[in-house]
Structure formats: structure tokens, C-alpha cells
Design a protein around this motif. Structure first.
Motif, PDB file in Angstrom:
ATOM      1  N   ILE A 134       0.847  -1.202   0.000  1.00 20.37           N
ATOM      2  CA  ILE A 134       0.000   0.000   0.000  1.00 20.37           C
ATOM      3  C   ILE A 134       0.879   1.247   0.000  1.00 20.37           C
ATOM      4  CG2 ILE A 134      -1.629   1.337   1.378  1.00 20.37           C
ATOM      5  CD1 ILE A 134      -2.922  -1.303   2.198  1.00 20.37           C
ATOM      6  N   MET A 135       1.974   1.161   0.760  1.00 21.91           N
ATOM      7  CA  MET A 135       2.877   2.316   0.816  1.00 21.91           C
ATOM      8  C   MET A 135       3.506   2.584  -0.556  1.00 21.91           C
ATOM      9  SD  MET A 135       3.523   4.451   3.176  1.00 21.91           S
ATOM     10  CE  MET A 135       4.381   5.973   2.885  1.00 21.91           C
ATOM     11  N   VAL A 136       3.803   1.525  -1.293  1.00 20.67           N
ATOM     12  CA  VAL A 136       4.303   1.718  -2.667  1.00 20.67           C
ATOM     13  C   VAL A 136       3.258   2.472  -3.484  1.00 20.67           C
ATOM     14  CG1 VAL A 136       4.990   0.558  -4.800  1.00 20.67           C
ATOM     15  CG2 VAL A 136       5.735  -0.360  -2.603  1.00 20.67           C
ATOM     16  N   ALA A 137       1.993   2.054  -3.319  1.00 25.02           N
ATOM     17  CA  ALA A 137       0.916   2.714  -4.059  1.00 25.02           C
ATOM     18  C   ALA A 137       0.811   4.181  -3.655  1.00 25.02           C
ATOM     19  CB  ALA A 137      -0.412   2.003  -3.798  1.00 25.02           C
ATOM     20  N   VAL A 138       0.931   4.438  -2.339  1.00 25.90           N
ATOM     21  CA  VAL A 138       0.842   5.829  -1.864  1.00 25.90           C
ATOM     22  C   VAL A 138       1.905   6.683  -2.552  1.00 25.90           C
ATOM     23  CG1 VAL A 138       1.285   7.305   0.137  1.00 25.90           C
ATOM     24  CG2 VAL A 138      -0.219   5.328   0.358  1.00 25.90           C
ATOM     25  N   LEU A 139       3.138   6.162  -2.575  1.00 27.01           N
ATOM     26  CA  LEU A 139       4.214   6.939  -3.198  1.00 27.01           C
ATOM     27  C   LEU A 139       3.966   7.102  -4.694  1.00 27.01           C
ATOM     28  CD1 LEU A 139       7.324   5.514  -1.310  1.00 27.01           C
ATOM     29  CD2 LEU A 139       6.133   7.679  -0.947  1.00 27.01           C
ATOM     30  N   ALA A 140       3.477   6.036  -5.329  1.00 25.18           N
ATOM     31  CA  ALA A 140       3.203   6.120  -6.771  1.00 25.18           C
ATOM     32  C   ALA A 140       2.129   7.163  -7.036  1.00 25.18           C
ATOM     33  CB  ALA A 140       2.770   4.754  -7.294  1.00 25.18           C
ATOM     34  N   ILE A 141       1.085   7.157  -6.191  1.00 24.72           N
ATOM     35  CA  ILE A 141      -0.003   8.129  -6.367  1.00 24.72           C
ATOM     36  C   ILE A 141       0.552   9.552  -6.259  1.00 24.72           C
ATOM     37  CG2 ILE A 141      -2.076   9.071  -5.277  1.00 24.72           C
ATOM     38  CD1 ILE A 141      -2.723   6.110  -4.466  1.00 24.72           C
ATOM     39  N   GLY A 142       1.375   9.769  -5.253  1.00 24.52           N
ATOM     40  CA  GLY A 142       1.953  11.097  -5.070  1.00 24.52           C
ATOM     41  C   GLY A 142       2.818  11.504  -6.248  1.00 24.52           C
ATOM     42  N   PHE A 143       3.640  10.585  -6.696  1.00 19.88           N
ATOM     43  CA  PHE A 143       4.571  10.905  -7.777  1.00 19.88           C
ATOM     44  C   PHE A 143       3.821  11.181  -9.081  1.00 19.88           C
ATOM     45  CE2 PHE A 143       8.052   9.868 -10.772  1.00 19.88           C
ATOM     46  CZ  PHE A 143       8.951  10.803 -10.301  1.00 19.88           C
ATOM     47  N   ILE A 144       2.804  10.362  -9.359  1.00 23.08           N
ATOM     48  CA  ILE A 144       2.034  10.565 -10.597  1.00 23.08           C
ATOM     49  C   ILE A 144       1.274  11.892 -10.522  1.00 23.08           C
ATOM     50  CG2 ILE A 144       0.097   9.703 -11.956  1.00 23.08           C
ATOM     51  CD1 ILE A 144       1.094   6.872 -11.129  1.00 23.08           C
ATOM     52  N   GLY A 145       0.720  12.208  -9.358  1.00 30.88           N
ATOM     53  CA  GLY A 145       0.029  13.493  -9.184  1.00 30.88           C
ATOM     54  C   GLY A 145       0.963  14.647  -9.490  1.00 30.88           C
ATOM     55  N   PHE A 146       2.193  14.530  -9.001  1.00 29.94           N
ATOM     56  CA  PHE A 146       3.203  15.556  -9.252  1.00 29.94           C
ATOM     57  C   PHE A 146       3.496  15.670 -10.749  1.00 29.94           C
ATOM     58  CE2 PHE A 146       7.830  16.092  -9.912  1.00 29.94           C
ATOM     59  CZ  PHE A 146       7.971  17.397  -9.474  1.00 29.94           C
ATOM     60  N   LEU A 147       3.642  14.523 -11.416  1.00 30.30           N
ATOM     61  CA  LEU A 147       3.921  14.544 -12.852  1.00 30.30           C
ATOM     62  C   LEU A 147       2.764  15.157 -13.644  1.00 30.30           C
ATOM     63  CD1 LEU A 147       5.716  11.163 -13.611  1.00 30.30           C
ATOM     64  CD2 LEU A 147       6.686  13.451 -13.379  1.00 30.30           C
ATOM     65  N   LEU A 148       1.537  14.826 -13.232  1.00 34.41           N
ATOM     66  CA  LEU A 148       0.370  15.376 -13.933  1.00 34.41           C
ATOM     67  C   LEU A 148       0.369  16.901 -13.830  1.00 34.41           C
ATOM     68  CD1 LEU A 148      -2.504  12.918 -12.955  1.00 34.41           C
ATOM     69  CD2 LEU A 148      -1.422  13.190 -15.182  1.00 34.41           C
ATOM     70  N   ASP A 149       0.692  17.413 -12.630  1.00 31.36           N
ATOM     71  CA  ASP A 149       0.719  18.866 -12.444  1.00 31.36           C
ATOM     72  C   ASP A 149       1.781  19.502 -13.334  1.00 31.36           C
ATOM     73  OD1 ASP A 149      -0.310  21.149 -10.914  1.00 31.36           O
ATOM     74  OD2 ASP A 149       1.782  21.303 -10.263  1.00 31.36           O
ATOM     75  N   ARG A 150       2.950  18.840 -13.396  1.00 30.65           N
ATOM     76  CA  ARG A 150       4.025  19.351 -14.259  1.00 30.65           C
ATOM     77  C   ARG A 150       3.603  19.378 -15.718  1.00 30.65           C
ATOM     78  NH1 ARG A 150       8.116  20.765 -10.871  1.00 30.65           N
ATOM     79  NH2 ARG A 150       6.464  22.027 -10.000  1.00 30.65           N
ATOM     80  N   LEU A 151       2.882  18.334 -16.099  1.00 27.26           N
ATOM     81  CA  LEU A 151       2.403  18.234 -17.478  1.00 27.26           C
ATOM     82  C   LEU A 151       1.483  19.423 -17.791  1.00 27.26           C
ATOM     83  CD1 LEU A 151       2.527  16.113 -19.829  1.00 27.26           C
ATOM     84  CD2 LEU A 151       0.237  15.452 -19.112  1.00 27.26           C
ATOM     85  N   MET A 152       0.574  19.717 -16.872  1.00 27.38           N
ATOM     86  CA  MET A 152      -0.342  20.841 -17.073  1.00 27.38           C
ATOM     87  C   MET A 152       0.439  22.143 -17.169  1.00 27.38           C
ATOM     88  SD  MET A 152      -3.396  20.189 -17.544  1.00 27.38           S
ATOM     89  CE  MET A 152      -4.115  21.793 -17.348  1.00 27.38           C
ATOM     90  N   LEU A 153       1.451  22.275 -16.314  1.00 31.65           N
ATOM     91  CA  LEU A 153       2.273  23.490 -16.324  1.00 31.65           C
ATOM     92  C   LEU A 153       2.950  23.656 -17.683  1.00 31.65           C
ATOM     93  CD1 LEU A 153       2.938  25.541 -14.024  1.00 31.65           C
ATOM     94  CD2 LEU A 153       5.182  24.470 -13.949  1.00 31.65           C
ATOM     95  N   LEU A 154       3.421  22.533 -18.217  1.00 28.51           N
ATOM     96  CA  LEU A 154       4.097  22.558 -19.521  1.00 28.51           C
ATOM     97  C   LEU A 154       3.134  23.011 -20.616  1.00 28.51           C
ATOM     98  CD1 LEU A 154       6.992  21.334 -19.198  1.00 28.51           C
ATOM     99  CD2 LEU A 154       6.274  19.645 -20.885  1.00 28.51           C
ATOM    100  N   ILE A 155       1.923  22.453 -20.587  1.00 29.23           N
ATOM    101  CA  ILE A 155       0.917  22.835 -21.593  1.00 29.23           C
ATOM    102  C   ILE A 155       0.565  24.308 -21.425  1.00 29.23           C
ATOM    103  CG2 ILE A 155      -1.414  22.409 -22.419  1.00 29.23           C
ATOM    104  CD1 ILE A 155      -1.105  19.531 -21.418  1.00 29.23           C
TER     105      ILE A 155
END
Lengths: 331, 306
Positions: A302-323
Motif C-alpha cells: 500500500i505504501m508503494v501505491a501511496v508513493l506512486a499516487i503522489g509521484f504521478i500526481g506531481f507529474l500530472l501537475d508538471r504536465l499541465m504546467l508545460l501545456i
């Protein structure tokens, strides 16, 4: 806003190398230590604290997972993914071989091609989650931007719809979900469904919760168009459509994107909860299944999932910033 | 003088405010010939911008109206192009695209693609901005942006050019430069211009006629002054010219002796100096409640979603 733009500076690799080559210059050293060293120190201290305190927290499933356990499970999940892929490939091969045999003996025989029946792996589930969240977010955008433009352009419409926005905005996804589930079950009836019901339920819940920031920001952006520019448009006698297209929309693009970024963040957060309850085979279901499973590794996984969720959320935000940087004129 | 080109007759303008009706203009009358350069001058808050916005069609007069070439003005239109105080260029468009937006709209049926392009470049060359056509407004100076604003207005081939303090936000040197450019362009095109200004020298240098407005509320035309100076005018040579000095003197005396600066004078001195209706009104309104030009402009656009 300014803190966000500052923190994104160290990301590109060439700058990394530059910093290393200019290592001796004191200015570069100071900058690199601020941009790179301090975040590393922060993460390191957190990991040490986590490693030391985790074993002291005892649960019925063993002690709380330390970073090393999580790391181990992350590797384990990758292994499972790789071997599952292998098995899937073998399944497809065998199926093709069998079908070829059947066709060879009887060319008119009907052969069936079945998809691999194995359970989705952690990484498949990440994919499902991304597809679900992006669909929900896209639907929210398609609804919220035009509606926001109308609200921003017409103050009577704004006054009429404003109370609804204020009331529905703070509603939790968990409250929407049962309603959405029932409505989807009742209305989406098809012998050959294009989408899973769980997928639709999760997606619609994401849409319902994430459209508000875009709607509000769009309407504010549209209402805040410089009155001088509106006067220019009036002097030119631009039609309603040209005015909206050439003046209102470009002028509110920065505000719309601010809204979209907040919306995407909310969409990702809501998605996990929605998937847990709707049993959409994404990260939310992964967390829920591991929790129900209750093995000694569950908490680590579950902790792996938590970190993955956080990291993907961060990447999504960066993606939006790029656009946003590509599209908005003020960046 | 036969039929005037532009005529304002008995214009009243009242705004609805939370404290009741606010009468900004009271019976403004104005006749303007074709090719005439008219300046409106007066203290801030006297309704100069309101007059201009009524001519532009951006505001509707409460009573009376404006007739241009025999047609009543009800809505804004490109034949009455406006140059705004703060250039009002679209910040997301380049210099060229800003002018293009106007040209595409006004001449969308009458010009070919190439004609439009030539016409856009012609107007940008007129204001000496051909070197920066691909820059955005954020990348050029205020003076340059104002030139583009003028080019955009000229590109609409207006029969009246309306300028709302076009050089008010610029430094003195840039302003002088643009005034000279405007004088040259106006002489070339023989366009009719109405310009709002606070600057006495600017008014005398550029205008054929200066219209001086009384203080608001209920402002009206106080005096008119014909500036009989030959063109082309040269600012350096004019500095000692007796006519120039006289005109300057007349405007200054109107602004600082006949119309005291609103809000600055003591209420007692206002009462002793003049006893007209408008000054009695000044006392009734505290300075804070008298809307400035800007606030009046913004009112129709104000929207809020809390």
C-alpha cells in the motif's frame, strides 16, 4: 504561483551537467546547493526518520513498513508485472498456435480469440487509473469551460447559477458515488458495453468533483477581461462569436489554466477514493484489495501505491504546467 | 459654415449610483467641421471622457444626442475609431496581429488578402512601427504601444478619430515625439480628431479649436478658443509666438482662475469665488463620491461573482 515556478527550475538534465562543469564557481555552487542539495537533504532526513520510527508502530499486520520494506515490495511488484507479461505473451502464442491448428484441419471452423484472463498487475492498474482520471478530467473540462464562459459573460446567468456552484463545490466524492453508481446501473444498459460500469462510475464521480475550479476560474477570467479591450471589440463591432473567440477566450486563458491545474489535482485525489468504492481496476482498487488481503506485505505494498499516487500526481501537475506555458500568452 | 460634420446637441448624461442619480454632463453642445482638430480640456472628473464615449457610442446620452454626417450615433463603430489612454492592445497578439484584427473586421469584404496586408503595413509605417511588427505589446515601450494603438485606429479609416488622453501615460520626450508624429499624420490625412487632454501646451500646439469644460458634476462647455496658428507648426518656433502665448494664457486662465481645481480649494473660497449652480453641487458631493473618469467608464462592465 511564484514558489511553483521556482521549484521547477532544477528539473532539466542539461542544467545539471552545467552545474557540475561550473562546479568551482561559487555562485553556481550556491545555486546548485539551493536547487539540488537542500531537497536531497530534506528527503534523506525524512527517510532516516521514517526508517527509525516505522518499526515502533505495531499493527495487527506487523510493524509499519520502513523504506527498505517498501523498496523491496516495489521490486516485487515489478517482478510480478514482468512475469505476468511473460505469461500473457505465452498465452497469446499458445492461442494462436491452437487456432492455426484448428484452421488447418477445418478452414471453416470458427476460432475464438480470448484476451488473457490473468489479474491486472500494479502497473496495469496505474494505466487504468490514468485513463480513468484523464477521461473524467476531459469531460469536466468540456463541461466547465463553456459553462464558465457563459457565467462570466452574463451576470444574470452568473447570479442564477452561483448558489448551485457554491453548494455542489464542497461535496465529497464519497457522497456522490452511491448516487452515480445507481444511476449508471439503471441507465447504462447494453448487451455489448463499450465501457465497464465501474469505469463510468469512477469517471463521472471524478468529473462531478473536479469541474468546479475550472468553472469558477473560467468565469472569473471571462468577467475580468480588461474593459478597454471590450471597448475595442465594441468599436470594431465584433460579433458575439468573434468577440468570445478573439478577445474573451485568449484573455482568460491564464485563469482557465490555473483552474485546470487545480481541477486535475482534485481529479487525481478523488479518483483513488472513487476506484476503491466503485471497484474500478485502478490504484484505488489495488489499495483496497491489499487492505482486504491483510498479508504481512500488504502495508508495504500500500505504501508503494501511496508513493506512486503522489509521484504521478506531481507529474500530472508538471504536465499541465508545460501545456500552460505553451498555450498561455503571459508565461 | 454649412452643415457640421459632427454635432452634439443638448447632451445630458446621468449615471445611476447607489446614492442616487449623478448628473455628469448638463447640456453639452458642440459642432465640429470636417478635418478639424478639437481638444477637450478640463479638470479631472469634469466629464471629458464621458463626452468622448458618447461620440464613440460606448455610452448613451440620457438626453440629447450626437449626429455624424447626418446619422445619429447609437452604437460604437469603426468610423469613430478610439485611441485609448492605455493603448488597449490585445497582449496575446503581436503588433501586426493587433492591427490585423481591426483591418480584418472592417474590410473583411472589401479588401483582398494582399490589400489587407499592405494596408496594415502602411499604417504601421505611418506611425514608424514597421520594425516591430512581430513583437507583442509586453515587449515594446509604452510610447511604441501607443503608436500601434494609433495605427490600429487609423487602419479603420475613421471619419472621426477619438483620442482619450492618448499621451497622458507617456514621459515628456516621448510625448513630444508622438505629438509631432500625430500632427504630421493629421495634416496628411486631413482627419477629424477629437482629443482629450490635461496638457495646455499639447492642446494649443495640436488643436484648431480648444473646448474648455466646466467642473463637474453637471459639467458643460465653458469656453471655446480658436487657435489661429499656421500649419505645419513647430514647437520650438512657437514658444515665443504671441498668438501661441495668448492662447496658452487664455486656457490657463480658464482652468486656474475661472474653474478652480475640484476638491483642492477650500469650500469657503469656492463659495466666495463663484456662485453658479455647478459649484453649489460641488459642495453637496464630497470629493470621494465624485466618480473619476475612469470609474464612470468602468461602471457598465462591472461584474462580480462572489
Amino acid at each position: 504561483m511564484s514558489t511553483i515556478t521556482q521549484s521547477q527550475n532544477p528539473a532539466p538534465a542539461p542544467r545539471w551537467l552545467n552545474t557540475l562543469t561550473d562546479y568551482l564557481s561559487p555562485g553556481a555552487l550556491a545555486r546548485s546547493s539551493r536547487n539540488l542539495l537542500l531537497p536531497i537533504i530534506g528527503i534523506a532526513l525524512f527517510l532516516v526518520f521514517w526508517q527509525l520510527t516505522a518499526p515502533k508502530v505495531d499493527t495487527s499486520l506487523g510493524s509499519f513498513p520502513a523504506p527498505t520494506d517498501v523498496w523491496e515490495q516495489a521490486g516485487q511488484l515489478w517482478q510480478e508485472h514482468a512475469s505476468e507479461r511473460e505469461r500473457a505473451d505465452r498465452f497469446v502464442e499458445m492461442q494462436e498456435a491452437r487456432n492455426a491448428r484448428i484452421l488447418a484441419s477445418n478452414p471453416d471452423a470458427e476460432v475464438t480469440i480470448r484476451p488473457y484472463p490473468g489479474a491486472p498487475t500494479f502497473f496495469d492498474q496505474i494505466g487504468t487509473s490514468l485513463v480513468t482520471v484523464l477521461s473524467g478530467f476531459l469531460l469536466a473540462t468540456v463541461i466547465a469551460v463553456p459553462l464558465g464562459v457563459l457565467v462570466g459573460l452574463n451576470r444574470y446567468f452568473a447570479a442564477a447559477i452561483n448558489p448551485l456552484i457554491q453548494i455542489f463545490k464542497p461535496v465529497s466524492p464519497l457522497a456522490w458515488l452511491p448516487l452515480v453508481t445507481m444511476v449508471v446501473s439503471a441507465t447504462y444498459v447494453s448487451d455489448d458495453p463499450m465501457f465497464e460500469k465501474a469505469f463510468l462510475t469512477s469517471m463521472i464521480t471524478v468529473t462531478l468533483c473536479s469541474l468546479w475550479p475550472t468553472l469558477i476560474n473560467t468565469s472569473f477570467g471571462v468577467a475580468a477581461v480588461d474593459p478597454d479591450l471590450v471597448n475595442v471589440s465594441r468599436v470594431l463591432r465584433l460579433s458575439f462569436w468573434t468577440h468570445t473567440r478573439k478577445v474573451v477566450l485568449p484573455s482568460s486563458v491564464p485563469m482557465i489554466f490555473t483552474g485546470l491545474r487545480v481541477s486535475l489535482g482534485i481529479a487525481w485525489m478523488v479518483l483513488i477514493a472513487a476506484e476503491m468504492l466503485a471497484q474500478n481496476p485502478g490504484l484505488g482498487k489495488f489499495v483496497w484489495d491489499e487492505f482486504q488481503n491483510g498479508s504481512s506485505q500488504s502495508l508495504s505494498r500500500i505504501m508503494v501505491a501511496v508513493l506512486a499516487i503522489g509521484f504521478i500526481g506531481f507529474l500530472l501537475d508538471r504536465l499541465m504546467l508545460l501545456i500552460q506555458k505553451k498555450v498561455a500568452w503571459n508565461e | 459654415m454649412n452643415k457640421p460634420h459632427l454635432e452634439l446637441t443638448g447632451v445630458d448624461m446621468a449615471f445611476d449610483t447607489p446614492k442616487g442619480q449623478f448628473l455628469a454632463l448638463d447640456n453639452v453642445n458642440l459642432k465640429i467641421r470636417k478635418g478639424e482638430f478639437v481638444s477637450l480640456i478640463g479638470h479631472s472628473g469634469c466629464g471629458k471622457s464621458t463626452v468622448l464615449n458618447i461620440v464613440a457610442g460606448l455610452l448613451q446620452a440620457t438626453r440629447g444626442g450626437c449626429v455624424l454626417d447626418g446619422h445619429e450615433v447609437n452604437t460604437p463603430g469603426p468610423e469613430r475609431a478610439v485611441v485609448f489612454q492605455h493603448h488597449a492592445l490585445m497582449p496575446w497578439l503581436t503588433v501586426y496581429e493587433n492591427v490585423e484584427l481591426a483591418v480584418n473586421q472592417v474590410f473583411r469584404k472589401t479588401m483582398s488578402k494582399k490589400e489587407k496586408r499592405d494596408w496594415i503595413l502602411h499604417n504601421l509605417t505611418l506611425v514608424n512601427m514597421q520594425h516591430a511588427i512581430d513583437k507583442r505589446p509586453g515587449e515594446i515601450s509604452g510610447g511604441m504601444a501607443q503608436r500601434v494603438g494609433i495605427a490600429r485606429a487609423l487602419s479603420m479609416k475613421p471619419s472621426v478619430l477619438l483620442m482619450d488622453e492618448p499621451f497622458g501615460a507617456l514621459d515628456a520626450l516621448t510625448r513630444a515625439h508622438l505629438q509631432d508624429a500625430l500632427m504630421a499624420i493629421q495634416q496628411d490625412l486631413n482627419s477629424t480628431v477629437i482629443m482629450i487632454t490635461h496638457d495646455v501646451d499639447e492642446a494649443v500646439l495640436l488643436s484648431d479649436r480648444i473646448v474648455m469644460m466646466t467642473n463637474g458634476p453637471a459639467a458643460s462647455v465653458g469656453e471655446e478658443l480658436h487657435v489661429d496658428l499656421p500649419r505645419p507648426r513647430n514647437r520650438v518656433a512657437l514658444a515665443d509666438d504671441p498668438t501661441y502665448v495668448h492662447c496658452r494664457q487664455a486656457v490657463l486662465s480658464f482652468l486656474y482662475e475661472k474653474q478652480t481645481f475640484p476638491g483642492k480649494s477650500e469650500p469657503a473660497s469656492t463659495a466666495t469665488e463663484a456662485s453658479t449652480d455647478s459649484n453649489a453641487e460641488v459642495e453637496a458631493h464630497t470629493p470621494a463620491t465624485v466618480p473619476t473618469d475612469r470609474e464612470v467608464n468602468d461602471q457598465p462592465q462591472q461584474r462580480a461573482i462572489a
